[in-house]
Enzyme design. Structure first.
Site, mmCIF file in Angstrom:
data_model
loop_
_atom_site.group_PDB
_atom_site.id
_atom_site.type_symbol
_atom_site.label_atom_id
_atom_site.label_comp_id
_atom_site.label_asym_id
_atom_site.label_seq_id
_atom_site.Cartn_x
_atom_site.Cartn_y
_atom_site.Cartn_z
ATOM 1 N N ASP A 102 0.845 -1.208 0.000
ATOM 2 C CA ASP A 102 0.000 0.000 0.000
ATOM 3 C C ASP A 102 0.877 1.254 0.000
ATOM 4 O O ASP A 102 1.735 1.404 0.876
ATOM 5 C CB ASP A 102 -0.879 -0.046 1.257
ATOM 6 C CG ASP A 102 -2.018 0.956 1.216
ATOM 7 O OD1 ASP A 102 -1.853 2.024 0.606
ATOM 8 O OD2 ASP A 102 -3.065 0.670 1.816
ATOM 9 N N HIS A 104 -0.300 4.511 0.000
ATOM 10 C CA HIS A 104 -0.979 5.720 0.486
ATOM 11 C C HIS A 104 -0.269 6.255 1.736
ATOM 12 O O HIS A 104 -0.196 5.560 2.743
ATOM 13 C CB HIS A 104 -2.446 5.425 0.784
ATOM 14 C CG HIS A 104 -3.227 5.084 -0.441
ATOM 15 N ND1 HIS A 104 -3.291 3.808 -0.927
ATOM 16 C CD2 HIS A 104 -3.932 5.866 -1.298
ATOM 17 C CE1 HIS A 104 -4.032 3.812 -2.034
ATOM 18 N NE2 HIS A 104 -4.428 5.052 -2.284
ATOM 19 N N SER A 155 -5.068 -4.384 1.159
ATOM 20 C CA SER A 155 -3.860 -4.377 2.012
ATOM 21 C C SER A 155 -4.181 -4.556 3.489
ATOM 22 O O SER A 155 -3.288 -4.764 4.299
ATOM 23 C CB SER A 155 -3.067 -3.071 1.814
ATOM 24 O OG SER A 155 -3.739 -1.985 2.413
#
Ligand code: B1M
Length: 216
Positions: A102, A104, A155
């Site tokens: 992930d 982000h 995730s």
């Protein structure tokens, strides 16, 4: 025009230098604090996220805006908070990252900056952090808390894997674990055996303060 409107325009226009200059001058003139600017950035990213979800903007627009915001957090706001924090007594050590697979970073970085500005020593491991890396860092710095962020449904399960790995190594009782990120929930945290869940950066600080108080 309000500070938020001006900042939103600069983010939408991908005007990284303009946003850096604007935030730096607000801080220099003591018109606001870095913490307030981080809160505004959180709401701007929510606005942009909604536009993306409603298909009013597309992935390249999103990437452009996210890059501008990340640069301002990394180069202006986080250093401003750190510069103020020199004399703070640490309330506890938190190892934080976005889980494996992930990328982000924005929400996790907001949580990390808020924790730092509230007196915690923060070890921000970045994104795509493996269970091995979370645990090794926690062991290395003798952390109190491991914090995991996940923005993708795909995730989330890596949060569970870190807790399972802690259990396997007989380290689960040594660390308190807090999880967060848009697809997670209180129920999810309970299901995977985390100690806490927080909806946003402010709640994350409050939860972690509570955990540390109960620990001592
Ligand atoms: Co992506 N993305 N993205 N993205 N992205 C989402 C998450 C998505 C919901 C958008 C959508 O489709 N509607 C969707 C996920 C769907 C799902 O699985 N449920 C999605 C997708 C699908 C993807 C890609 C797969 C897109 C693609 O390539 N086709 C890809 C994934 C790549 C990967 O990770 N392997 C991808 C990529 C990207 C960008 C790179 C373009 C960019 C990220 C840039 C960066 O972070 N440096 C991006 C962005 C910006 C978003 C949205 C629009 C905004 C996320 C954000 O920054 N929010 C997002 C849609 C949305 O959220 N509306 C979306 C602002 C931030 C302040 O909020 O991160 O929620 P948030 O953090 C909050 C709370 O969640 C909480 O506190 C924070 C602050 O208040 N919190 C914690 C977060 N972590 C915490 C940890 C804690 C406690 C609280 O304790 C430890």
């Amino acid at each position: 025009m309000t500070i938020e409107e001006k900042m939103k325009n600069l983010v939408v226009d991908w005007d990284e230098d303009g946003l850096k200059e604007f935030c730096s001058s607000l801080l220099k003139e003591n018109q606001t604090s870095a913490e307030e600017l981080l809160k505004i950035i959180g709401s701007i990213m929510k606005f942009i996220g909604d536009q993306f979800e409603n298909e009013e903007i597309f992935l390249p627009d999103l990437i452009g805006s996210a890059n501008v915001v990340k640069a301002v957090i990394d180069e202006v706001l986080d250093p401003a908070i750190r510069a103020k924090g020199g004399e703070m007594k640490t309330l506890g050590k938190v190892v934080i990252g976005t889980v494996e697979s992930d990328v982000h970073s924005i929400g996790k970085d907001l949580v990390a900056s808020f924790l730092f500005s509230n007196g915690f020593e923060v070890f921000n491991l970045g994104v795509e952090v493996t269970a091995e890396d979370f645990i090794n860092k926690a062991e290395e710095v003798d952390a109190d808390i491991i914090g995991m962020s996940s923005l993708l449904t795909m995730s989330m399960d890596f949060q569970r894997q870190v807790i399972e790995e802690l259990n396997k190594r007989g380290l689960r009782e040594k660390y308190k674990v807090i999880v967060g990120g848009a697809p997670t929930s209180e129920e999810w945290a309970q299901e995977i055996g985390a100690d806490a869940w927080a909806d946003d950066a402010i709640e994350a600080v409050a939860m972690i303060k509570q955990i540390i108080e109960n620990k001592n």
